[in-house]
Design a protein around this motif. Structure first.
Motif, PDB file in Angstrom:
ATOM      1  N   LEU A  66      -4.482   2.592   0.025  1.00  0.00           N
ATOM      2  CA  LEU A  66      -4.353   1.169   0.335  1.00  0.00           C
ATOM      3  C   LEU A  66      -5.200   0.376  -0.641  1.00  0.00           C
ATOM      4  N   LYS A  67      -4.630  -0.692  -1.211  1.00  0.00           N
ATOM      5  CA  LYS A  67      -5.424  -1.568  -2.079  1.00  0.00           C
ATOM      6  C   LYS A  67      -6.470  -2.290  -1.222  1.00  0.00           C
ATOM      7  N   ASP A  68      -7.700  -2.366  -1.724  1.00  0.00           N
ATOM      8  CA  ASP A  68      -8.795  -2.951  -0.956  1.00  0.00           C
ATOM      9  C   ASP A  68      -8.488  -4.357  -0.447  1.00  0.00           C
ATOM     10  N   GLU A  69      -7.777  -5.140  -1.254  1.00  0.00           N
ATOM     11  CA  GLU A  69      -7.527  -6.530  -0.858  1.00  0.00           C
ATOM     12  C   GLU A  69      -6.595  -6.655   0.341  1.00  0.00           C
ATOM     13  N   TYR A  70      -5.972  -5.528   0.746  1.00  0.00           N
ATOM     14  CA  TYR A  70      -5.064  -5.566   1.886  1.00  0.00           C
ATOM     15  C   TYR A  70      -5.670  -4.992   3.166  1.00  0.00           C
ATOM     16  N   ILE A  71      -6.970  -4.667   3.164  1.00  0.00           N
ATOM     17  CA  ILE A  71      -7.532  -4.002   4.334  1.00  0.00           C
ATOM     18  C   ILE A  71      -7.509  -4.907   5.577  1.00  0.00           C
ATOM     19  N   ASP A  72      -7.766  -6.205   5.412  1.00  0.00           N
ATOM     20  CA  ASP A  72      -7.718  -7.112   6.565  1.00  0.00           C
ATOM     21  C   ASP A  72      -6.310  -7.201   7.131  1.00  0.00           C
ATOM     22  N   LEU A  73      -5.308  -7.302   6.250  1.00  0.00           N
ATOM     23  CA  LEU A  73      -3.922  -7.345   6.684  1.00  0.00           C
ATOM     24  C   LEU A  73      -3.535  -6.029   7.349  1.00  0.00           C
ATOM     25  N   ALA A  74      -3.984  -4.923   6.778  1.00  0.00           N
ATOM     26  CA  ALA A  74      -3.675  -3.612   7.360  1.00  0.00           C
ATOM     27  C   ALA A  74      -4.221  -3.504   8.780  1.00  0.00           C
ATOM     28  N   THR A 202     -26.124   9.593  17.771  1.00  0.00           N
ATOM     29  CA  THR A 202     -25.071   9.852  16.794  1.00  0.00           C
ATOM     30  C   THR A 202     -23.747  10.152  17.476  1.00  0.00           C
ATOM     31  N   ALA A 203     -22.668   9.833  16.767  1.00  0.00           N
ATOM     32  CA  ALA A 203     -21.313  10.189  17.198  1.00  0.00           C
ATOM     33  C   ALA A 203     -20.447  10.286  15.950  1.00  0.00           C
ATOM     34  N   SER A 204     -19.446  11.176  15.967  1.00  0.00           N
ATOM     35  CA  SER A 204     -18.653  11.453  14.762  1.00  0.00           C
ATOM     36  C   SER A 204     -17.180  11.162  14.969  1.00  0.00           C
ATOM     37  N   VAL A 205     -16.510  10.830  13.855  1.00  0.00           N
ATOM     38  CA  VAL A 205     -15.054  10.674  13.823  1.00  0.00           C
ATOM     39  C   VAL A 205     -14.537  11.459  12.619  1.00  0.00           C
ATOM     40  N   LYS A 206     -13.243  11.785  12.639  1.00  0.00           N
ATOM     41  CA  LYS A 206     -12.658  12.599  11.569  1.00  0.00           C
ATOM     42  C   LYS A 206     -11.354  11.986  11.078  1.00  0.00           C
ATOM     43  N   GLY A 207     -10.969  12.344   9.844  1.00  0.00           N
ATOM     44  CA  GLY A 207      -9.703  11.901   9.292  1.00  0.00           C
ATOM     45  C   GLY A 207      -9.300  12.770   8.119  1.00  0.00           C
ATOM     46  N   MET A 208      -8.075  12.575   7.628  1.00  0.00           N
ATOM     47  CA  MET A 208      -7.599  13.323   6.467  1.00  0.00           C
ATOM     48  C   MET A 208      -6.632  12.468   5.672  1.00  0.00           C
ATOM     49  N   GLU A 209      -6.389  12.893   4.447  1.00  0.00           N
ATOM     50  CA  GLU A 209      -5.431  12.189   3.607  1.00  0.00           C
ATOM     51  C   GLU A 209      -4.076  12.875   3.681  1.00  0.00           C
ATOM     52  N   SER A 210      -3.029  12.084   3.476  1.00  0.00           N
ATOM     53  CA  SER A 210      -1.669  12.600   3.517  1.00  0.00           C
ATOM     54  C   SER A 210      -1.297  13.242   2.187  1.00  0.00           C
ATOM     55  N   GLN A 211      -0.388  14.222   2.239  1.00  0.00           N
ATOM     56  CA  GLN A 211       0.153  14.785   1.000  1.00  0.00           C
ATOM     57  C   GLN A 211       1.044  13.763   0.297  1.00  0.00           C
ATOM     58  N   ASP A 212       1.595  12.827   1.080  1.00  0.00           N
ATOM     59  CA  ASP A 212       2.339  11.702   0.496  1.00  0.00           C
ATOM     60  C   ASP A 212       1.307  10.654   0.070  1.00  0.00           C
ATOM     61  N   GLN A 213       1.013  10.583  -1.209  1.00  0.00           N
ATOM     62  CA  GLN A 213      -0.018   9.675  -1.704  1.00  0.00           C
ATOM     63  C   GLN A 213       0.556   8.440  -2.366  1.00  0.00           C
ATOM     64  N   ASN A 214       1.815   8.067  -2.033  1.00  0.00           N
ATOM     65  CA  ASN A 214       2.366   6.814  -2.513  1.00  0.00           C
ATOM     66  C   ASN A 214       1.593   5.657  -1.885  1.00  0.00           C
ATOM     67  N   SER A 215       1.478   4.549  -2.604  1.00  0.00           N
ATOM     68  CA  SER A 215       0.688   3.422  -2.129  1.00  0.00           C
ATOM     69  C   SER A 215       1.302   2.799  -0.886  1.00  0.00           C
ATOM     70  N   SER A 216       0.418   2.219  -0.050  1.00  0.00           N
ATOM     71  CA  SER A 216       0.881   1.480   1.120  1.00  0.00           C
ATOM     72  C   SER A 216       1.651   0.244   0.680  1.00  0.00           C
ATOM     73  N   VAL A 217       2.656  -0.110   1.483  1.00  0.00           N
ATOM     74  CA  VAL A 217       3.459  -1.302   1.224  1.00  0.00           C
ATOM     75  C   VAL A 217       3.238  -2.271   2.374  1.00  0.00           C
ATOM     76  N   LEU A 218       2.641  -3.433   2.052  1.00  0.00           N
ATOM     77  CA  LEU A 218       2.383  -4.468   3.061  1.00  0.00           C
ATOM     78  C   LEU A 218       2.935  -5.784   2.549  1.00  0.00           C
ATOM     79  N   SER A 219       3.748  -6.407   3.349  1.00  0.00           N
ATOM     80  CA  SER A 219       4.328  -7.687   2.903  1.00  0.00           C
ATOM     81  C   SER A 219       4.309  -8.701   4.039  1.00  0.00           C
TER      82      SER A 219
END
Length: 219
Positions: A66-74, A202-219
């Motif tokens: 995701l492009k940083d400038e779209y994080i609020d929209l995301a 303390t408390a923890s959260v987890k995540g992973m990246e997708s094998q599909d690494q195409n950019s997010s599309v937000l319009s």
């Protein structure tokens, strides 16, 4: 005889007082856990001083860049792009104070495997940026800030005071071809809130990246 009766009475009084104290502390512990859905508690001298609750807001699976400038929209789009793909993770952090006023400081540690473009930021209770965008150096992912220290006001029993945040985590789109064919990275983020009196929570959260690494599309 009178002395023995007096000693026995004092002994029974001490035992009874200790029993009541332990029951009260135990009840307080479980009562607070049930009411607050906490992940961690700081207990000192039988009293709960501070609590930390971490809960998931949006987690739609492995992340695409995701492009940083779209994080609020995301975030407004519940962390999904136009094709319903996961483009960020959102978690609620709430720090509870049950006793005297105290200053609290937050830190975050990342354990990263195979990810080089992870980023995060923190929103306050009104949705404003409490901590702006931070790009994580994969070689120095420990002891990162969660913003400036804050003060929690004194709690008035039977209630408490608290401060809420929203933690956003995403993969920054670096403009490169990031498609992967063999493996994908993952991470664990451990949030820590501490005071000079109650130690660390303390408390923890987890995540992973997708094998599909195409950019997010937000319009």
């Amino acid at each position: 005889m009178t002395t023995n009766k007096t000693n026995f009475f004092l002994l029974m009084t001490t035992i009874l007082s200790t029993f009541v104290l332990l029951i009260g502390a135990t009840f307080s512990y479980f009562n607070i856990r049930n009411m607050s859905d906490l992940n961690a508690l700081a207990v000192e001298a039988g009293e709960v001083k501070l609590g930390l609750g971490v809960s998931e807001i949006y987690n739609h699976g492995p992340l695409i860049p995701l492009k940083d400038e779209y994080i609020d929209l995301a975030y407004e789009r519940e962390c999904k792009d136009d094709y319903e793909r996961s483009c960020c993770l959102a978690y609620s952090l709430e720090v509870f104070n049950y006793k005297e006023s105290q200053e609290v400081e937050g830190k975050i540690d990342f354990t990263i495997e195979g990810i080089e473009n992870l980023s995060y930021m923190l929103l306050d209770e009104e949705g404003n940026r409490y901590l702006d965008i931070n790009h994580i150096d994969k070689d120095s992912p420990q002891g990162l800030t969660l913003g400036k220290p804050f003060t929690l006001d004194k709690a008035i029993e039977p209630s408490w005071t608290s401060k809420k945040f929203t933690l956003l985590i995403w993969l920054t789109d670096n403009g490169k071809n990031q498609n992967k064919t063999d493996s994908f990275g993952n991470f664990t983020a451990t949030t820590t809130f501490s005071t000079s009196h109650t130690g660390r929570l303390t408390a923890s959260v987890k995540g992973m990246e997708s094998q599909d690494q195409n950019s997010s599309v937000l319009s």
